[in-house]
Design a protein around this motif. Structure first.
Motif: not given
Length: 215
Positions: A84-86, A106-110, A166-170
């Protein structure tokens, strides 16, 4: 979608056809010996699982780093929801308005990380009959295995670490598996045939009245 991602998908598709061609003939023989005929549904199911597995492995591990590619300056990211910050940082970097947050890489990757595990949750519900908690654990375990493999440079087979742990990936992968489970549960509820009721209504019988007894 970047050129590297397109290349990874191409390799994944090639891997799928190689695996399916190897497993198809034995599966057809087994199905014919068990049922006396070839059933189309198991064939398509195996194809779907192999396609998903091949594409997932391809986009998470390919392409491998080539000559002249510099190692990553950061290999571990442990701040939850850092993406989100990215997004904000990327908007400022390119001078984009805040309303264009959904167009950022960044959003598309998430989003891709979420969608990547939706089929896994769908398979867990429809094929393996897992509950929501079991599916969540499957998604978390699969994502953690991928992240550990990337952190260890594919267990030492790669020249260096070329993907970030990346913990966000988890979180996003696990959330995708949960969404897939919900989609599978909704689909099963729609296609499930209603069970006919066996309860019969018994109407009260009309009793015959003897007029002689009334007198």
């Amino acid at each position: 979608m970047t050129n590297a991602q397109v290349t990874a998908l191409q390799y994944g598709l090639i891997g799928f056809f190689a695996l399916w061609a190897t497993a198809l003939i034995p599966q057809l023989i087994i199905l014919h010996s068990r049922h006396g005929r070839v059933r189309l549904r198991p064939v398509l199911t195996m194809a779907a699982v192999l396609l998903y597995g091949s594409m997932t492995l391809a986009v998470t591990f390919l392409p491998m780093p080539g000559p002249g590619v510099k190692p990553l300056s950061q290999t571990v990211q442990l701040n939850p929801f850092q993406w989100i910050a990215d997004i904000h940082t990327e908007l400022l970097k390119h001078g984009l308005p805040a309303a264009d947050w959904f167009t950022t890489q960044t959003f598309q990757q998430a989003t891709m990380n979420v969608l990547l595990f939706v089929p896994l949750g769908f398979f867990a519900r429809t094929l393996w009959k897992r509950g929501l908690i079991g599916t969540t654990l499957i998604g978390l375990a699969a994502s953690l295995l991928i992240e550990i493999t990337q952190l260890t440079a594919n267990f030492g087979t790669a020249p260096y670490v070329y993907r970030i742990f990346d913990v966000d990936d988890l979180l996003n992968n696990t959330g995708g598996a949960m969404l897939g489970w919900i989609a599978g549960a909704l689909l099963l509820s729609l296609v499930r045939k209603p069970v006919p009721s066996t309860v019969e209504l018994q109407l009260p019988r009309r009793e015959r009245v003897d007029l002689a007894q009334i007198r």
